[in-house]
Scaffold this motif. Structure first.
Motif, PDB file in Angstrom:
ATOM      1  N   LYS A 179       0.868  -1.339   0.214  1.00  0.00           N
ATOM      2  CA  LYS A 179       0.027   0.085   0.162  1.00  0.00           C
ATOM      3  C   LYS A 179       0.694   1.180  -0.090  1.00  0.00           C
ATOM      4  CE  LYS A 179      -1.201   0.989   4.911  1.00  0.00           C
ATOM      5  NZ  LYS A 179      -0.568   2.414   5.095  1.00  0.00           N
ATOM      6  N   ASN A 183       1.301   4.443  -2.654  1.00  0.00           N
ATOM      7  CA  ASN A 183       1.017   5.967  -2.431  1.00  0.00           C
ATOM      8  C   ASN A 183       2.314   6.454  -3.221  1.00  0.00           C
ATOM      9  OD1 ASN A 183      -0.942   5.585  -0.415  1.00  0.00           O
ATOM     10  ND2 ASN A 183       0.269   5.384   1.304  1.00  0.00           N
ATOM     11  N   ARG A 187       2.369   9.465  -5.702  1.00  0.00           N
ATOM     12  CA  ARG A 187       3.094  10.593  -5.630  1.00  0.00           C
ATOM     13  C   ARG A 187       4.157  10.839  -6.564  1.00  0.00           C
ATOM     14  NH1 ARG A 187       3.777   8.432   0.455  1.00  0.00           N
ATOM     15  NH2 ARG A 187       1.917   9.450   1.332  1.00  0.00           N
ATOM     16  N   VAL A 290     -12.678   4.574   0.977  1.00  0.00           N
ATOM     17  CA  VAL A 290     -12.169   5.090   0.133  1.00  0.00           C
ATOM     18  C   VAL A 290     -10.648   5.084   0.016  1.00  0.00           C
ATOM     19  CG1 VAL A 290     -11.722   7.148  -1.599  1.00  0.00           C
ATOM     20  CG2 VAL A 290     -14.012   6.605  -0.640  1.00  0.00           C
ATOM     21  N   LEU A 291     -10.065   4.359  -0.767  1.00  0.00           N
ATOM     22  CA  LEU A 291      -8.444   4.535  -0.703  1.00  0.00           C
ATOM     23  C   LEU A 291      -7.722   4.132  -1.977  1.00  0.00           C
ATOM     24  CD1 LEU A 291      -5.748   4.061   1.128  1.00  0.00           C
ATOM     25  CD2 LEU A 291      -5.830   1.644   0.952  1.00  0.00           C
ATOM     26  N   GLU A 300      -9.860  -1.327   7.764  1.00  0.00           N
ATOM     27  CA  GLU A 300      -9.636   0.051   8.443  1.00  0.00           C
ATOM     28  C   GLU A 300     -10.198  -0.061   9.775  1.00  0.00           C
ATOM     29  OE1 GLU A 300     -12.238   2.633   6.440  1.00  0.00           O
ATOM     30  OE2 GLU A 300     -14.043   1.897   7.384  1.00  0.00           O
ATOM     31  N   ASN A 303     -11.931   4.808  12.964  1.00  0.00           N
ATOM     32  CA  ASN A 303     -11.856   6.194  12.674  1.00  0.00           C
ATOM     33  C   ASN A 303     -11.625   6.161  11.013  1.00  0.00           C
ATOM     34  OD1 ASN A 303     -12.325   6.867  15.222  1.00  0.00           O
ATOM     35  ND2 ASN A 303     -10.174   6.614  15.712  1.00  0.00           N
ATOM     36  N   GLY A 304     -11.598   5.259  10.286  1.00  0.00           N
ATOM     37  CA  GLY A 304     -11.359   5.349   8.971  1.00  0.00           C
ATOM     38  C   GLY A 304      -9.822   5.190   8.642  1.00  0.00           C
ATOM     39  N   GLN A 305      -8.758   4.815   9.645  1.00  0.00           N
ATOM     40  CA  GLN A 305      -7.306   5.099   9.444  1.00  0.00           C
ATOM     41  C   GLN A 305      -7.235   3.482   8.627  1.00  0.00           C
ATOM     42  OE1 GLN A 305      -5.830   7.585   9.504  1.00  0.00           O
ATOM     43  NE2 GLN A 305      -7.161   8.703  10.740  1.00  0.00           N
ATOM     44  N   ILE A 306      -6.352   3.488   7.605  1.00  0.00           N
ATOM     45  CA  ILE A 306      -6.140   2.126   7.251  1.00  0.00           C
ATOM     46  C   ILE A 306      -5.345   1.204   8.194  1.00  0.00           C
ATOM     47  CG2 ILE A 306      -5.257   0.900   4.965  1.00  0.00           C
ATOM     48  CD1 ILE A 306      -7.726   2.777   4.793  1.00  0.00           C
TER      49      ILE A 306
ATOM     50  N   PRO B  53      -5.683  14.150  10.225  1.00  0.00           N
ATOM     51  CA  PRO B  53      -4.651  13.010   9.912  1.00  0.00           C
ATOM     52  C   PRO B  53      -5.244  11.657   9.337  1.00  0.00           C
ATOM     53  CG  PRO B  53      -4.707  13.308  12.256  1.00  0.00           C
ATOM     54  CD  PRO B  53      -5.690  14.254  11.602  1.00  0.00           C
ATOM     55  N   PHE B  54      -4.324  11.315   8.175  1.00  0.00           N
ATOM     56  CA  PHE B  54      -4.858   9.853   7.520  1.00  0.00           C
ATOM     57  C   PHE B  54      -3.739   9.091   7.265  1.00  0.00           C
ATOM     58  CE2 PHE B  54      -6.084   7.788   3.563  1.00  0.00           C
ATOM     59  CZ  PHE B  54      -6.924   7.015   3.994  1.00  0.00           C
ATOM     60  N   SER B  55      -3.836   7.823   7.488  1.00  0.00           N
ATOM     61  CA  SER B  55      -2.662   6.983   7.384  1.00  0.00           C
ATOM     62  C   SER B  55      -2.027   6.793   5.955  1.00  0.00           C
ATOM     63  CB  SER B  55      -3.287   5.539   7.856  1.00  0.00           C
ATOM     64  OG  SER B  55      -4.531   5.346   7.016  1.00  0.00           O
ATOM     65  N   ASP B  56      -2.798   7.359   5.055  1.00  0.00           N
ATOM     66  CA  ASP B  56      -2.065   7.051   3.536  1.00  0.00           C
ATOM     67  C   ASP B  56      -2.394   8.517   2.902  1.00  0.00           C
ATOM     68  OD1 ASP B  56      -2.966   4.214   4.732  1.00  0.00           O
ATOM     69  OD2 ASP B  56      -1.637   3.984   3.032  1.00  0.00           O
ATOM     70  N   PRO B  57      -1.773   9.634   3.275  1.00  0.00           N
ATOM     71  CA  PRO B  57      -1.688  10.913   2.544  1.00  0.00           C
ATOM     72  C   PRO B  57      -1.199  10.867   1.226  1.00  0.00           C
ATOM     73  CG  PRO B  57      -0.310  11.042   4.357  1.00  0.00           C
ATOM     74  CD  PRO B  57      -0.739   9.525   4.270  1.00  0.00           C
ATOM     75  N   MET B  58      -1.814  10.261   0.422  1.00  0.00           N
ATOM     76  CA  MET B  58      -1.552  10.309  -1.030  1.00  0.00           C
ATOM     77  C   MET B  58      -0.817  11.381  -1.787  1.00  0.00           C
ATOM     78  SD  MET B  58      -3.249   7.347  -3.353  1.00  0.00           S
ATOM     79  CE  MET B  58      -4.092   8.664  -4.557  1.00  0.00           C
ATOM     80  N   GLN B  65       3.050  13.713   5.649  1.00  0.00           N
ATOM     81  CA  GLN B  65       3.002  12.479   5.897  1.00  0.00           C
ATOM     82  C   GLN B  65       3.523  12.385   7.637  1.00  0.00           C
ATOM     83  OE1 GLN B  65       5.050   9.655   3.512  1.00  0.00           O
ATOM     84  NE2 GLN B  65       5.252  11.226   1.907  1.00  0.00           N
ATOM     85  N   GLU B  69       1.590  10.877  10.932  1.00  0.00           N
ATOM     86  CA  GLU B  69       2.018   9.607  11.759  1.00  0.00           C
ATOM     87  C   GLU B  69       2.328  10.309  13.208  1.00  0.00           C
ATOM     88  OE1 GLU B  69       5.605   7.634  10.265  1.00  0.00           O
ATOM     89  OE2 GLU B  69       4.624   7.373   8.152  1.00  0.00           O
ATOM     90  N   LEU B  72      -1.271  10.658  14.442  1.00  0.00           N
ATOM     91  CA  LEU B  72      -1.963   9.027  14.700  1.00  0.00           C
ATOM     92  C   LEU B  72      -1.173   8.194  15.804  1.00  0.00           C
ATOM     93  CD1 LEU B  72      -2.634   8.364  10.932  1.00  0.00           C
ATOM     94  CD2 LEU B  72      -4.403   8.965  12.809  1.00  0.00           C
ATOM     95  N   ASN B  75      -3.584   8.735  18.243  1.00  0.00           N
ATOM     96  CA  ASN B  75      -4.905   8.142  17.866  1.00  0.00           C
ATOM     97  C   ASN B  75      -5.907   9.418  17.398  1.00  0.00           C
ATOM     98  OD1 ASN B  75      -4.599   5.483  17.828  1.00  0.00           O
ATOM     99  ND2 ASN B  75      -4.460   5.551  20.059  1.00  0.00           N
ATOM    100  N   THR B  76      -5.243  10.515  16.951  1.00  0.00           N
ATOM    101  CA  THR B  76      -6.256  11.616  16.725  1.00  0.00           C
ATOM    102  C   THR B  76      -7.217  11.294  15.628  1.00  0.00           C
ATOM    103  OG1 THR B  76      -4.160  12.929  17.138  1.00  0.00           O
ATOM    104  CG2 THR B  76      -6.152  14.156  16.133  1.00  0.00           C
ATOM    105  N   SER B  77      -8.610  11.400  16.161  1.00  0.00           N
ATOM    106  CA  SER B  77      -9.346  10.897  15.366  1.00  0.00           C
ATOM    107  C   SER B  77     -10.168  11.899  14.601  1.00  0.00           C
ATOM    108  CB  SER B  77     -10.589   9.982  15.845  1.00  0.00           C
ATOM    109  OG  SER B  77     -11.174  10.812  16.897  1.00  0.00           O
ATOM    110  N   ASN B 104     -11.479   9.014   3.437  1.00  0.00           N
ATOM    111  CA  ASN B 104     -12.103   7.929   4.363  1.00  0.00           C
ATOM    112  C   ASN B 104     -12.529   8.166   5.816  1.00  0.00           C
ATOM    113  OD1 ASN B 104     -12.534   5.169   3.864  1.00  0.00           O
ATOM    114  ND2 ASN B 104     -10.849   4.738   5.395  1.00  0.00           N
ATOM    115  N   PRO B 105     -11.758   9.065   6.247  1.00  0.00           N
ATOM    116  CA  PRO B 105     -12.112   9.228   7.699  1.00  0.00           C
ATOM    117  C   PRO B 105     -13.672   9.768   7.818  1.00  0.00           C
ATOM    118  CG  PRO B 105      -9.771   9.996   7.691  1.00  0.00           C
ATOM    119  CD  PRO B 105     -10.374   9.489   6.134  1.00  0.00           C
TER     120      PRO B 105
END
Lengths: 409, 268
Positions: A179, A183, A187, A290-291, A300, A303-306, B53-58, B65, B69, B72, B75-77, B104-105
């Motif tokens: 994954k 990403n 990028r 969505v990913l 996930e 909270n929607g984190q993967i 914050p998102f785990s996969d900030p493309m 990024q 991290e 997260l 655990n900031t939701s 996604n969040p």
């Protein structure tokens, strides 16, 4: 031949915007929209161009070595004692897996697009090798993004890519697996979109990738249908394939979509078991999200984190799945199950010893489930398993599980 | 009129341009974010873009990024981020706050639930990096029904026809991504931005903010001379990264960078 008469055909998907029901689509940042529109237009035009199709077919025949055989695994069938097990031998393709079908197709698109550089992401390294291969042939510069963890467990393929002239870029972010490689490939693409063609390896990502990867891989199912007719005089009771992103599975399934009495079974990576979180089975245990540019089933948290995933096979170690599989699951056309690491390793050893075929660990998941199923079926019934790749690349992994840490390749 | 529209209309009267800082909520720690937001306002922020914050900030470079991290790790939701804005609003009723992040969040929380909570918290707009207009559909309507402006991106690669299409859906302001690439990786080319802004302004009637690659006062002033808003992210987040263990120092350093930009922008 085996269409149930009273069943309606499924619609031709995706729609113009890449949707399979609620799944798929194009969830990308704006910079990529133009490039994806361009790719969509190019593919739409070329897919109707006989010259393009002819070139693709000829490459598949003379460079890849198609058609790949449909092989009756008589010894394994006896061993299991039930349904007849057949293998669609994608492991015999040039470069050793189904991945080359797609890279041949996308490399042709790249050539027609006029872009001079190629990038790809890879997990197990099979797509990376297949991309490096077509890039070498076209004389194009090639960069392959690969998670640092995967580089470690797939050393052989890393070296193969380098020999082929590709630059393997180690991805150190996130979970350092597929994954994150995806990403970083995205990028890089955003930054070099003018001169770079992204050869995406699975039937996932933003539209039009899920569609075009499926189309290129559908040669698997089309050949299987023809070979079943010729060799068996009938179609199988079920077709099976392993699922990471799901490109080998969709290639097998898609031509069978409207043969309603052929079951389609996708086997996900059950890792250490589906009761915990150490697996990579979004269709069995995940939910839609969505990913990577599409809406699909994902692993996930609340909270929607993967989530980080686990599988003994790098190629299945992915928290998402191609959107068409999500759709096939929701409409009930395909069934999705999982095989654990241990079941896959047992199947790997079984096929190696019983049939003299060393399958990829990814493929071993599908074989494990087929062996389980076959036992409870009648001898006149037939299973076709897509033997998506060969296992040479996994020798290090299996050796280290056997306690042999220093196998030099 | 939305708080964002009112702000731009006010700035328009004085000839000033909007300074729009971005920080990731929860970076370096969730307890710091509200103080950081007040600090941004003190240093001259007109609008705050608060990163979810998102785990996969493309679409982000290494700077953002790593900020994700760090956030997260605690655990900031998305719910936490909304609560931070609620707390911010107890002392600040004027500065618009835009949540910026990935879809996604929001998808996981549910669009209706999110939009309602965001409205109650006093959030003014949303910028979902991976939600282009063609995927907005029903969701855009839900956001709008709850008084949230929807900020869309326009890139150098966006065609004229697409700019016109994006303009139909945008409220508040549009965000022009000044370079092809991810956040925090290259310096801005103001001449190039200026040319593209002409193309955008002839098709978009709301204000245009410009971001990506603005890392000092000089760049901020140059962009302010052609755009309605100056968006700055990685230059601030770098200061937070360098002082993650000392949040007070991080806030002070961020304020210094932002003040310098404010001063440079207002001199013109």
């Amino acid at each position: 031949m085996s269409n149930a008469k009273d069943m309606q055909d499924f619609p031709v998907l995706p729609d113009a915007k890449g949707h399979f029901g609620i799944f798929g689509g194009r969830f990308v940042s704006e910079t990529l929209s133009a490039a994806l529109d361009e790719l969509d237009a190019l593919y739409t035009r070329l897919s109707q161009d006989p010259a393009f199709q002819k070139e693709f077919d000829e490459d598949l025949a003379h460079y890849v070595g198609r058609p790949s055989p449909l092989y009756f695994a008589e010894q394994l069938t006896k061993h299991c004692g039930g349904a007849k097990i057949y293998f669609k031998r994608e492991d015999l393709n040039h470069t050793g897996a189904h991945k080359i079908n797609n890279t041949i197709g996308q490399a042709l698109l790249a050539k027609y697009s006029g872009k001079k550089k190629i990038i790809a992401e890879t997990g197990a390294g099979q797509h990376g090798v297949a991309t490096a291969t077509v890039a070498a042939r076209l004389g194009m510069e090639c960069k392959v993004f690969m998670g640092a963890t995967d580089i470690e467990r797939q050393k052989l393929n890393v070296y193969r890519m380098r020999l082929l002239g590709a630059e393997v870029i180690s991805v150190e972010s996130g979970t350092k697996t597929l994954k994150d490689a995806m990403n970083d490939a995205m990028r890089h693409w955003v930054t070099h979109v003018d001169d770079t063609f992204y050869i995406l390896g699975t039937a996932a990502g933003p539209h039009p990738y899920p569609k075009l990867v499926r189309d290129f891989q559908s040669i698997i199912g089309r050949e299987t249908i023809r070979q079943c007719d010729e060799q068996l005089g009938r179609q199988p009771d079920a077709v099976l394939a392993c699922i990471g992103g799901g490109s080998n599975a969709i290639g097998m399934f898609y031509p069978y979509l409207n043969m309603h009495d052929v079951r389609m079974i996708g086997v996900e990576a059950g890792g250490l078991g589906l009761s915990g979180n150490d697996h990579a089975a979004p269709l069995c245990k995940g939910r839609p999200g969505v990913l990577h540019g599409n809406r699909t089933y994902l692993m996930e948290d609340d909270n929607g984190q993967i989530m980080g995933t686990h599988s003994v096979s790098a190629g299945l170690d992915y928290p998402g799945v191609g959107p068409e599989h999500s759709w096939l699951k929701d409409i009930g056309r395909a069934e999705y199950v999982a095989a654990t690491d241990d079941e896959a390793l047992d199947a790997f050893r079984a096929l190696t010893r019983i049939e003299g075929i060393m399958p990829a660990l990814e493929t071993s998941h599908a074989i494990a489930h087929a062996m389980k199923m076959a036992k409870d079926m009648r001898p006149d019934q037939v299973l076709v398993v897509n033997l998506s790749g060969r296992g040479d690349k996994d020798i290090h992994t299996v050796a280290s599980i056997d306690g042999l840490e220093n196998v030099d390749v | 009129m939305s708080r964002i529209a009112a702000l731009f209309s006010e700035l328009n009267k004085t000839g000033k341009k909007a300074l729009i800082p971005f920080v990731t909520a929860g970076d370096p720690h969730p307890s710091v974010t509200v103080d950081m937001m007040h600090g941004l306002v003190e240093a001259g922020a007109d609008i705050i873009e608060l990163g979810v914050p998102f785990s996969d900030p493309m679409a982000d470079g290494p700077t953002i990024q790593l900020a994700c991290e760090r956030a997260l790790m605690h655990n900031t939701s998305l719910r936490d981020v909304i609560s931070m804005v609620t707390e911010f609003r107890t002392k600040n009723a004027n500065t618009p706050v835009v949540l910026m992040g990935y879809l996604n969040p929001v998808e996981a929380m549910g669009y209706e639930t999110f939009a309602k909570a965001a409205q109650q918290a006093g959030i003014d707009g949303v910028l979902m990096v991976d939600m282009p207009p063609e995927e907005s559909g029903e969701n855009a309507k839900i956001f709008a029904d709850h008084g949230l402006d929807i900020i869309y991106l326009i890139a150098p690669t966006t065609t004229d026809a697409r700019i016109s299409e994006i303009a139909k859906y945008s409220t508040g302001y549009v965000y022009y991504v000044s370079i092809k690439g991810v956040t925090g990786t290259a310096a801005i080319d103001v001449d190039d931005v200026s040319k593209n802004l002409e193309r955008i302004r002839s098709r978009v009637s709301i204000p245009v903010g410009v971001g990506f690659g603005i890392n000092n006062g000089e760049a901020a002033a140059a962009v302010a001379s052609v755009a309605d808003g100056v968006i700055v992210g990685s230059a601030l987040v770098n200061k937070i990264a360098a002082n993650a263990a000392q949040p007070d120092v991080a806030i002070a350093e961020v304020k210094t960078v932002l003040s310098e930009m404010r001063t440079a922008m207002d001199k013109q």
